[in-house]
Each structure stands twice: as structure tokens, then as C-alpha cells.
Write an enzyme that holds these catalytic residues in place. Structure first.
Site, PDB file in Angstrom:
ATOM      1  N   ASP A   1      22.379  29.368  39.455  1.00 23.38           N
ATOM      2  CA  ASP A   1      22.671  29.791  38.088  1.00 23.38           C
ATOM      3  C   ASP A   1      22.940  28.556  37.231  1.00 23.38           C
ATOM      4  OD1 ASP A   1      23.710  30.866  35.715  1.00 23.38           O
ATOM      5  OD2 ASP A   1      24.697  32.507  36.772  1.00 23.38           O
TER       6      ASP A   1
ATOM      7  N   HIS B   1      20.624  33.034  36.694  1.00 26.32           N
ATOM      8  CA  HIS B   1      21.535  33.875  35.918  1.00 26.32           C
ATOM      9  C   HIS B   1      20.931  35.271  35.806  1.00 26.32           C
ATOM     10  CE1 HIS B   1      25.047  34.259  33.430  1.00 26.32           C
ATOM     11  NE2 HIS B   1      24.342  34.789  32.463  1.00 26.32           N
TER      12      HIS B   1
ATOM     13  N   SER C   1      27.220  38.403  33.429  1.00 24.92           N
ATOM     14  CA  SER C   1      27.510  37.369  32.447  1.00 24.92           C
ATOM     15  C   SER C   1      28.796  37.735  31.687  1.00 24.92           C
ATOM     16  CB  SER C   1      26.318  37.153  31.523  1.00 24.92           C
ATOM     17  OG  SER C   1      26.451  35.943  30.825  1.00 24.92           O
TER      18      SER C   1
END
Length: 148
Positions: free
Chosen positions: A84, A116, A8
């Protein structure tokens, strides 16, 4: 020898470090990475960059890895989940296309059922195997690889 690794925002940081500081790090593994803030959650990004992408294209370009990809000189492993919903898969694909256009060498792995981050055991194992291999090939000293 130093390698970078992150998911991320950590993946974004990994990309920016490799792209803007070539030769400083030997390798990086970027997972679920934001590659272009203009394509990310506009409510979140607009607060940080003081407006929408159309209002300040300079800020968005300056802070988005995709616009600095020409700086890649070191080993890069990109990993992204196909489903995601936070950092969309197409974000990774746009960067992959840009890297190919620039003639850069990198590895890209898609996790077909992951969102994610990795939830399944087999994705976690595969991801760690690939990251470990990257470290063995780039940042570990020869004697470390032989277990001495």
C-alpha cells in the site's frame, strides 16, 4: 446488531468508532486504515489538523486511532495490503503491535501483493469471506444464520 466496515478513511472511521465507543457496535472490519495521522501524508493531514505533527501533538493524538486502542472491546478484523503506497503497511503493523501490548483480541490479515484496496480476484474473495464470517459470528441473529 450493528457492524462497521470501511476501507481507507472508512477503515479509520471504523477503528475510531470501535475504540471510542466500546459496546455500541458488535464488530468492525477495517481495511487499509489510517491508524496514526502523524504517519500519513503530511501535506494532506497538515491542512486538516492545522499544522505538522510536531506543531500540535494534541490534535494528532486526539484524532488517531492508535492512541484510543485501549477502548477496543468488540470484534475487530484488520486487513491491509503489504504494498500500500497510500496508507503504508507499517501503519497497520504499528496498530497491531499496540493492540498486542494492550492484550486485545483481534484478527489481522495481510494481502501480500495488494496496494490500497484489493485488485486481485482472490484477495477480494478472501476479504469478503472473512468479513462475512465476522458478520455471521457477531451481528446476524441465530435464526438468520440458519436461513430462516
Amino acid at each position: 446488531n450493528v457492524g462497521l466496515y470501511g476501507c481507507s478513511y472508512g477503515g479509520f472511521f471504523t477503528l475510531m468508532a470501535l475504540f471510542k465507543h466500546p459496546g455500541v457496535f458488535q464488530a468492525g472490519a477495517a481495511q487499509c486504515s489510517v491508524t496514526d495521522w502523524a504517519h500519513y501524508n503530511h501535506g494532506y493531514t497538515a491542512r486538516i489538523l492545522n499544522g505538522a505533527p510536531a506543531e500540535d501533538t494534541t490534535a494528532y493524538k486526539a484524532s488517531s486511532p492508535i492512541w484510543h486502542a485501549d477502548g477496543l472491546k468488540d470484534r475487530l478484523l484488520l486487513q491491509h495490503g503489504l504494498v500500500d503506497g497510500n496508507v503504508e503497511y507499517q501503519d497497520a503493523v504499528r496498530l497491531v503491535q499496540r493492540l498486542m501490548e494492550l492484550g486485545k483480541d483481534f484478527e489481522f490479515v495481510t494481502y501480500p501483493i495488494e496496494a490500497h484496496g484489493w485488485q486481485t480476484r482472490w484477495s477480494k474473495i478472501d476479504s469478503q469471506r472473512r468479513v462475512t464470517k465476522l458478520w455471521e459470528e457477531t451481528i446476524m441473529r441465530t435464526e438468520d444464520r440458519r436461513g430462516k
